[in-house]
Design a protein around this motif. Structure first.
Motif, PDB file in Angstrom:
ATOM      1  N   CYS A 103      -0.751  -4.078   0.443  1.00  0.00           N
ATOM      2  CA  CYS A 103      -2.192  -3.873   0.624  1.00  0.00           C
ATOM      3  C   CYS A 103      -2.451  -2.404   0.926  1.00  0.00           C
ATOM      4  O   CYS A 103      -1.543  -1.676   1.308  1.00  0.00           O
ATOM      5  N   ASP A 104      -3.716  -1.998   0.733  1.00  0.00           N
ATOM      6  CA  ASP A 104      -4.048  -0.630   1.126  1.00  0.00           C
ATOM      7  C   ASP A 104      -4.464  -0.619   2.593  1.00  0.00           C
ATOM      8  O   ASP A 104      -4.438  -1.663   3.254  1.00  0.00           O
ATOM      9  N   ASP A 105      -4.855   0.572   3.103  1.00  0.00           N
ATOM     10  CA  ASP A 105      -5.142   0.618   4.539  1.00  0.00           C
ATOM     11  C   ASP A 105      -6.461  -0.046   4.907  1.00  0.00           C
ATOM     12  O   ASP A 105      -6.829  -0.103   6.080  1.00  0.00           O
TER      13      ASP A 105
END
Ligand SMILES: Cc1cc2nc3c(=O)[nH]c(=O)nc-3n(C[C@H](O)[C@H](O)[C@H](O)COP(=O)(O)OP(=O)(O)OC[C@H]3O[C@@H](n4cnc5c(N)ncnc54)[C@H](O)[C@@H]3O)c2cc1C
Length: 457
Positions: free
Chosen positions: A287-289
């Motif tokens: 996942c991204d941040d």
């Protein structure tokens, strides 16, 4: 188009803050948790008729616990809150739930999986004896029911929770016999600079240790557990200390754990890609941040995405909510998102320090004797798993599971999976990443066949 249907699984710090942010943007999220009350692990609420104060329950975190509970209470009329409800499967855009034995389905356009973590455990001879608990289990007994797991308790493992729970038990008046940390003190000293990214938490950790020692409690580093003694129930622990001497310590209960592992099975069932994190030696949903996975409409937040702690979980929950809002076409206050991202970066630096200071004891787990029980649900020993690797040619964890039944029982490998991967990798002489991870299977939590059949009919 109406407001998108947003579901959140988990009413801990991540889930509650996600819900709060969504409510402020006029969503009405469905917040589902298998626990009877909101708060998650760290801010678990006591049963309604218990009267301990916030200070007694949450210590240094009393203010944060109160703030999270108040946030939940403020939004409770604006959300569809479903306590005592476990999500046991996710398929397409539906969550499959069970509450009080009744099956139900929840359709969503977006879902935030904020499912937290469990203890990461490692087998040792005798760990199945009555009186041996996980650190988290020991803490829940104290926090939820004001009970101790024993009169004379040994704390064994590594990680910040080891010292925290030992401190909580000692403060509650329990006879803490020893704190036995598998990590060498030198690793913790080396990690101090990185852990200084969160000075108050570092100071707190040092305080716990100093407090325990000041009470005359033995705190040992670089410990190798040999055996938890019986018979019949825990009577003590034999360990090899850092200086090579072997000692026996008497006790009637043991709390053990080696940091935490993410509860990520729902992300797995949703088809999210997973990547291996070398530092923690664990697989995590990619996942991204801001919590966006590679699957449209599926977001992850908090410890279920990455073990970063409660403050980071609150931040991650807010960020995931912003991602949901953005996907729904709403304008996102970029300044707010940037502040949250910066906070997460500091949490990440601290995490790296923790993983350096309290490493997963790989060599210790790989050398667990053959006769030690590894998979408690199916009663499979470490030797049986090694047999699957060497004699039956299992090259990765799922094949080893099929051959040996490790991880096939009620817990679905949530408790034995990390150690099983390590033992299999050791047996094959490969890095742990090479043996993969046990793929999630529904139901992710035990439930009765009657529930499954009603939900299939
Ligand atoms: C046992 C334990 C004790 C801990 N104690 C401390 C502590 O004292 N101090 C500290 O700083 N940190 C502690 N931690 C770490 C801390 O709890 C976490 O960092 C923080 O709570 C993470 O917040 P979260 O919202 O991501 O997850 P959590 O707080 O874990 O909340 C996740 C929620 O999801 C729910 N859930 C999970 N799966 C499902 C499902 N399939 N269906 C429905 N509901 C589900 C759970 O019931 C839970 O309420 C502890 C962790 C554990 C596992």
């Amino acid at each position: 188009m109406g407001t998108p249907r947003v579901a959140i699984v988990g009413a801990g710090p991540a889930g509650v803050r996600a819900a709060e942010r969504l409510v402020s943007a006029s969503f009405r999220p469905i917040l589902i948790d298998e626990a009877p009350r909101s708060g998650g692990q760290i801010y678990r609420r006591q049963p309604a008729n218990f009267t301990r104060t916030y200070r007694q329950l949450y210590g240094f975190d009393a203010g944060k616990a109160r703030a999270l509970h108040q946030a939940f209470d403020r939004i409770s009329a604006a959300i569809d809150y479903r306590p005592d409800t476990a999500v046991w499967n996710i398929f397409g855009n539906k969550l499959y739930t069970v509450s009080d034995g009744r099956a139900d389905e929840v359709e969503f356009d977006s879902v935030i999986l904020a499912t937290g973590a469990t203890d990461r455990v490692a087998p040792v001879k005798g760990w199945t004896l009555p009186g041996c608990y996980t650190l988290g289990g020991a803490q829940i007994a104290l926090k939820a029911q004001a009970c101790s797991i024993g009169r004379r308790v040994i704390f064994l493992g590594t990680g910040p929770l080891l010292y925290l729970v030992a401190f909580q038990y000692a403060s509650a008046g329990v006879d803490v016999r020893a704190v036995l940390d598998s990590s060498p003190l030198s690793a913790q000293v080396a990690a101090a600079a990185a852990m200084a990214a969160r000075p108050s938490l570092l100071a707190r950790g040092l305080y716990f240790r100093a407090h325990l020692m000041a009470r005359g409690i033995a705190v040992h580093n670089g410990v190798m557990p040999v055996e938890i003694h019986g018979p019949g129930r825990v009577t003590g622990v034999r360990v090899r200390l850092g200086d090579g001497t072997t000692v026996d310590i008497q006790a009637d209960a043991v709390a053990m754990g080696y940091h935490l592992r993410s509860e990520s099975q729902l992300a797995d069932l949703a088809g999210c890609n997973f990547t291996f994190d070398e530092r923690s030696g664990q697989w995590a949903p990619q996942c991204d941040d801001a919590g966006r996975t590679d699957r449209a409409g599926i977001y992850v937040a908090g410890d279920g995405a990455k073990i970063l702690g409660a403050d980071a979980a609150e931040t991650g929950g807010r960020l995931a909510a912003l991602s949901v809002m953005k996907a729904a076409g709403m304008a996102i206050p970029e300044k707010e998102a940037a502040v949250l991202r910066r906070r997460l970066a500091a949490f990440e630096r601290f995490r790296r320090g923790l993983l350096t200071g309290f490493p997963w004891p790989q060599a210790m787990i790989r050398s667990v004797p053959d006769d030690v029980l590894l998979c408690r649900c199916e009663a499979i020993s470490a030797g049986e798993l090694r047999h699957a690797a060497r004699e039956q040619g299992a090259p990765e964890l799922n094949r080893a599971k099929a051959f040996s039944r490790v991880g096939m029982g009620r817990c679905q490998g949530r408790y034995c999976g990390c150690a099983a991967a390590e033992i299999l990798a050791g047996s094959l002489g490969v890095p742990v990443a090479a043996v993969g991870r046990i793929r999630a299977q529904a139901p992710v939590k035990p439930l009765s066949v009657a529930v499954v059949s009603t939900s299939l009919s």
